[in-house]
Scaffold this motif. Structure first.
Motif, PDB file in Angstrom:
ATOM      1  N   VAL A 168     -16.265 -31.522  24.910  1.00 24.62           N
ATOM      2  CA  VAL A 168     -15.577 -33.065  24.109  1.00 24.62           C
ATOM      3  C   VAL A 168     -13.792 -32.701  23.624  1.00 24.62           C
ATOM      4  CG1 VAL A 168     -14.770 -33.433  21.279  1.00 24.62           C
ATOM      5  CG2 VAL A 168     -17.497 -33.072  22.040  1.00 24.62           C
ATOM      6  N   GLN A 169     -13.672 -31.168  24.097  1.00 26.78           N
ATOM      7  CA  GLN A 169     -12.021 -30.714  24.127  1.00 26.78           C
ATOM      8  C   GLN A 169     -11.542 -31.878  24.946  1.00 26.78           C
ATOM      9  OE1 GLN A 169     -10.047 -29.652  21.528  1.00 26.78           O
ATOM     10  NE2 GLN A 169     -11.571 -29.997  19.710  1.00 26.78           N
ATOM     11  N   GLN A 209      -1.624 -26.503  36.998  1.00 24.38           N
ATOM     12  CA  GLN A 209      -2.569 -26.709  36.531  1.00 24.38           C
ATOM     13  C   GLN A 209      -3.237 -25.326  36.018  1.00 24.38           C
ATOM     14  OE1 GLN A 209      -4.276 -29.800  38.158  1.00 24.38           O
ATOM     15  NE2 GLN A 209      -2.646 -31.367  37.401  1.00 24.38           N
ATOM     16  N   TRP A 210      -3.258 -25.016  34.483  1.00 21.10           N
ATOM     17  CA  TRP A 210      -3.692 -23.831  34.567  1.00 21.10           C
ATOM     18  C   TRP A 210      -5.295 -24.426  33.332  1.00 21.10           C
ATOM     19  CZ3 TRP A 210      -1.046 -20.507  35.730  1.00 21.10           C
ATOM     20  CH2 TRP A 210       0.673 -20.456  35.426  1.00 21.10           C
ATOM     21  N   LEU A 211      -5.922 -23.357  33.786  1.00 17.64           N
ATOM     22  CA  LEU A 211      -8.205 -23.713  33.848  1.00 17.64           C
ATOM     23  C   LEU A 211      -7.970 -23.107  32.699  1.00 17.64           C
ATOM     24  CD1 LEU A 211      -9.499 -22.969  37.145  1.00 17.64           C
ATOM     25  CD2 LEU A 211      -8.892 -25.040  36.133  1.00 17.64           C
ATOM     26  N   PRO A 212      -9.025 -23.958  31.591  1.00 16.33           N
ATOM     27  CA  PRO A 212      -9.313 -22.936  30.318  1.00 16.33           C
ATOM     28  C   PRO A 212     -10.212 -21.211  30.597  1.00 16.33           C
ATOM     29  CG  PRO A 212     -10.179 -24.860  31.457  1.00 16.33           C
ATOM     30  CD  PRO A 212      -9.810 -25.109  32.336  1.00 16.33           C
ATOM     31  N   TRP A 213     -10.101 -21.083  30.010  1.00 17.50           N
ATOM     32  CA  TRP A 213     -10.549 -19.837  29.751  1.00 17.50           C
ATOM     33  C   TRP A 213     -12.341 -19.804  29.864  1.00 17.50           C
ATOM     34  CZ3 TRP A 213      -9.414 -15.300  32.036  1.00 17.50           C
ATOM     35  CH2 TRP A 213     -10.262 -14.518  31.894  1.00 17.50           C
ATOM     36  N   LEU A 214     -12.817 -20.002  30.287  1.00 20.37           N
ATOM     37  CA  LEU A 214     -14.252 -19.774  30.102  1.00 20.37           C
ATOM     38  C   LEU A 214     -14.641 -19.213  31.477  1.00 20.37           C
ATOM     39  CD1 LEU A 214     -14.228 -23.626  30.334  1.00 20.37           C
ATOM     40  CD2 LEU A 214     -14.753 -22.926  28.547  1.00 20.37           C
ATOM     41  N   SER A 215     -16.396 -18.896  30.429  1.00 20.80           N
ATOM     42  CA  SER A 215     -17.278 -18.144  31.277  1.00 20.80           C
ATOM     43  C   SER A 215     -17.609 -18.967  32.747  1.00 20.80           C
ATOM     44  CB  SER A 215     -18.087 -17.618  30.301  1.00 20.80           C
ATOM     45  OG  SER A 215     -19.245 -16.802  31.308  1.00 20.80           O
ATOM     46  N   SER A 216     -17.939 -18.411  32.968  1.00 24.13           N
ATOM     47  CA  SER A 216     -18.657 -19.342  34.888  1.00 24.13           C
ATOM     48  C   SER A 216     -20.037 -19.037  34.620  1.00 24.13           C
ATOM     49  CB  SER A 216     -17.986 -18.442  36.402  1.00 24.13           C
ATOM     50  OG  SER A 216     -18.236 -17.204  36.540  1.00 24.13           O
ATOM     51  N   GLU A 244     -20.976 -27.826  24.698  1.00 21.76           N
ATOM     52  CA  GLU A 244     -21.160 -29.165  24.103  1.00 21.76           C
ATOM     53  C   GLU A 244     -18.895 -29.499  23.926  1.00 21.76           C
ATOM     54  OE1 GLU A 244     -21.675 -32.293  24.391  1.00 21.76           O
ATOM     55  OE2 GLU A 244     -21.605 -32.776  22.775  1.00 21.76           O
ATOM     56  N   ARG A 245     -19.103 -28.187  22.757  1.00 14.15           N
ATOM     57  CA  ARG A 245     -17.541 -28.350  22.522  1.00 14.15           C
ATOM     58  C   ARG A 245     -16.348 -28.176  23.609  1.00 14.15           C
ATOM     59  NH1 ARG A 245     -15.921 -23.633  18.411  1.00 14.15           N
ATOM     60  NH2 ARG A 245     -16.242 -22.672  19.819  1.00 14.15           N
ATOM     61  N   LEU A 272     -21.583 -24.473  22.546  1.00 12.22           N
ATOM     62  CA  LEU A 272     -19.397 -24.241  23.085  1.00 12.22           C
ATOM     63  C   LEU A 272     -19.988 -24.804  24.266  1.00 12.22           C
ATOM     64  CD1 LEU A 272     -19.918 -20.209  23.217  1.00 12.22           C
ATOM     65  CD2 LEU A 272     -18.807 -21.801  22.043  1.00 12.22           C
ATOM     66  N   SER A 274      -3.814 -26.271  24.643  1.00 14.08           N
ATOM     67  CA  SER A 274      -3.300 -24.746  25.085  1.00 14.08           C
ATOM     68  C   SER A 274      -3.371 -23.938  24.151  1.00 14.08           C
ATOM     69  CB  SER A 274      -2.427 -25.468  26.066  1.00 14.08           C
ATOM     70  OG  SER A 274      -1.277 -24.095  25.740  1.00 14.08           O
ATOM     71  N   ARG A 275      -3.829 -22.938  23.770  1.00 13.76           N
ATOM     72  CA  ARG A 275      -3.930 -22.076  22.604  1.00 13.76           C
ATOM     73  C   ARG A 275      -3.112 -21.911  22.163  1.00 13.76           C
ATOM     74  NH1 ARG A 275      -8.485 -20.784  20.426  1.00 13.76           N
ATOM     75  NH2 ARG A 275      -8.003 -18.159  19.575  1.00 13.76           N
TER      76      ARG A 275
END
Lengths: 436, 175
Positions: free
Chosen positions: B113-114, B89-96, B109-110, B107, B38-39
């Motif tokens: 892994v995260q 449960q907050w979702l990561p901020w990702l492009s769909s 892959e990263r 990105l 979580s940033r």
């Protein structure tokens, strides 16, 4: 050499900590032991993938925020030094007293009402140093602006009773400190609800400041942007609403965000006028329903008659669903896991009441006060503008009742030791005290 | 260098604190972000780490050991915070959007892994991150976590095994 020792040496080799002699011994062992060879390859391959994946994006700098909190830390450090001359309990008390100013405000965070309003208010440079006990920030974010980085603070200070006033403060790149937005009241001393949280959303080249707060049955998302010409925060509304319900943080779509509440999703595009417009209707697909129906009621809505059912399990929590005549089911309101016991153990019923032209449902839950006869009252109604069932909060916060409310156009509530009260539904989607 | 900073900090030299912030902000932020996934939580914990370090500088016994000491503060704060998980449960901020380019593959892959690291028990992910991402030696990580160097290596080994399994699931999900 034992395999266990060899595997430790594999890790030492991976970490570049192995000495030459041990390295030779390990090499010999690996040439004869297929299992350890496989193990070493697995470790190396996974580690390589970890290394290749790189690291997360760097965080925005916290330097300014840390510097802003140094005066309090300085006092705490001084108290700590002083306390070293004391012993046991006396020393701990000193530290606690010094720390109290910082931590007092933590642990709160149930935003129940309020909209940002009014102009930005300039605060003195020593505002943080001179703050009163019980005040403090509980979230912060570094916000890029054309003239540098600004720091936003979610600030709380005592209001009346057990309530706190919440606002957003902004430390501008030129050092000015302003109160930008009044967010309304926060109640505290409750179950461990979610802390308010800031996040930066990058949408279409814009950096927006998002605030998620716990609105009890769901989360509430508000978004702000820094307007460089006005040099202040402006709200980015969702259609005509200042906030939108969420049960998870939004995910990105092409030019905006997708919000979710329960099983429903909504897509919002960011316009050039800094507002979100909804670009798709929520899915009407049948959601997964957890548990059998604990209670149900019929409701008449502008979209037709509908059956409201309360379902829930201990693991999934309780939720309200709408069963439409065409067979579709929509997940409307998540009441949350902590609330499942409060509702399920009290033989829940959904009581239908008529408030003016609006049908509403009353749900009573155990307030967990240990006092028999008391219940927390929740009122829900179908919002035709949003086409969803919504909580209708009481303007004054939580209301404890000692019997099922009645209605005569207004809501009649008998409150423990406080007599009867009448409430009316306002156009702000709030229950406000009715005029006598 | 570190010892000199600590000496100046003990004398309440706040320019030295600025240097400490400058030197350790990025690595500690990266570590906390990986540990908490979580940033924003990481940002808050990063502030707390520096403020704790500032107020408790007198507790640092070995001036040259400030690096593991800072990581220990950060780890303890993160462990406490992770026990108080949010209700949502907050979702990561990702492009769909589907990744289509090599950059986006990287990105994805990263992020995989995260995500996989975030699913490891914190006792294991902290060992893995401290040694394999932050570059601490096993005895330094041992000092941070209050365990033996041998146990650090065992946990790193176990963490890599678990990470492999988690990544296997991620790869399966991507099909």
């Amino acid at each position: 050499m034992h395999c266990e020792r060899a595997r430790d040496l594999v890790m030492q080799r991976l970490m570049s900590e192995i000495d030459e002699a041990a390295d030779r011994v390990l090499t010999r062992h690996l040439s004869t032991c297929a299992e350890c060879r496989t193990y070493a390859m697995r470790m190396t391959d996974t580690d390589r993938r970890l290394q290749a994946a790189g690291v997360p994006h760097p965080l925005p700098s916290v330097r300014e925020a840390v510097q802003g909190r140094l005066p309090a830390a300085r006092r705490q450090r001084a108290a700590l030094r002083f306390s070293r001359g004391l012993t046991g309990v006396a020393a701990a008390a000193c530290i606690l007293l010094a720390a109290a100013g910082i931590w007092e405000a933590l642990g709160y965070g149930l935003l129940t009402a309020g909209r940002p309003s009014g102009p930005a208010v300039e605060l003195s440079a020593s505002f943080f140093e001179q703050r009163r006990p019980g005040t403090g920030w509980i979230a912060t974010a570094a916000l890029p602006t054309p003239s540098g980085t600004a720091t936003a603070y979610y600030w709380v200070e005592p209001a009346s009773g057990d309530r706190l006033n919440a606002s957003i403060l902004l430390r501008h790149p030129d050092g000015r400190l302003t109160r930008e937005v009044q967010l309304g009241e926060v109640s505290h001393g409750r179950l461990p609800f979610t802390q308010p949280e800031f996040r930066l959303l990058e949408i279409d080249g814009q950096t927006l400041l998002a605030i998620a707060t716990d609105a009890e049955t769901t989360g509430r998302l508000q978004v702000f942007a820094y307007n460089p010409s006005r040099k202040r925060l402006v709200q980015v509304p969702f259609g005509s609403d200042s906030s939108v319900s969420i049960s998870t943080w939004p995910v990105g779509i092409a030019d905006g965000i997708r919000t979710r509440v329960g099983g429903e999703t909504a897509d919002w595009e960011l316009t050039r006028r800094w507002s979100f417009v909804r670009v798709s209707r929520p899915s009407q697909s049948r959601p997964e329903i957890a548990g059998s129906a604990l209670a149900e009621a019929q409701l008449t809505t502008p979209d037709g008659p509908v059956t409201v059912r309360l379902h829930g399990t201990v693991s999934e929590g309780a939720s309200l669903y709408l069963y439409w005549p065409d067979g579709s089911v929509t997940h409307e309101v998540e009441l949350g896991r902590p609330n499942f016991h409060r509702i399920a153990l009290t033989a829940p019923k959904l009581h239908k009441l008529q408030l003016g032209s609006t049908e509403v449902l009353a749900l009573l839950a155990d307030p967990m006060t240990g006092k028999p006869g008391q219940a927390v009252l929740r009122i829900f109604a179908y919002d035709p503008a949003r086409r969803q069932l919504r909580l209708v909060p009481f303007a004054t916060g939580e209301v404890l009742v000692d019997q099922v409310p009645a209605a005569d156009g207004n809501l009649l509530v008998t409150v423990q030791a406080g007599g009867a009260h009448r409430w009316q539904m306002s156009d702000r989607w709030l229950l406000e005290p009715a005029a006598k | 260098m570190d010892a000199a900073i600590v000496t100046r900090l003990r004398e309440s030299d706040e320019a030295a604190f600025e240097m400490l912030l400058h030197q350790y902000e990025a690595p500690l932020g990266r570590y906390l972000q990986s540990l908490t996934r979580s940033r924003h939580l990481a940002q808050d914990l990063l502030q707390e780490t520096f403020l704790r370090a500032y107020t408790h500088m007198a507790d640092l016994r070995d001036d040259a050991a400030i690096r593991p000491w800072l990581y220990r503060i950060a780890t303890n704060l993160a462990m406490t915070a992770l026990k108080r998980r949010h209700r949502f449960q907050w979702l990561p901020w990702l492009s769909s959007a589907e990744p289509t380019t090599r950059f986006e593959d990287d990105l994805a892959e990263r992020d995989a892994v995260q995500r996989a690291i975030a699913r490891l028990p914190a006792d294991y992910s902290s060992c893995l991150l401290l040694t394999r991402v932050e570059g601490l030696k096993s005895h330094e990580a041992a000092a941070v976590l209050g365990i033996s160097a041998e146990l650090v290596r065992k946990r790193v080994s176990r963490a890599l095994e678990m990470l492999r399994k988690e990544l296997g699931k991620e790869d399966g999900d991507a099909l």
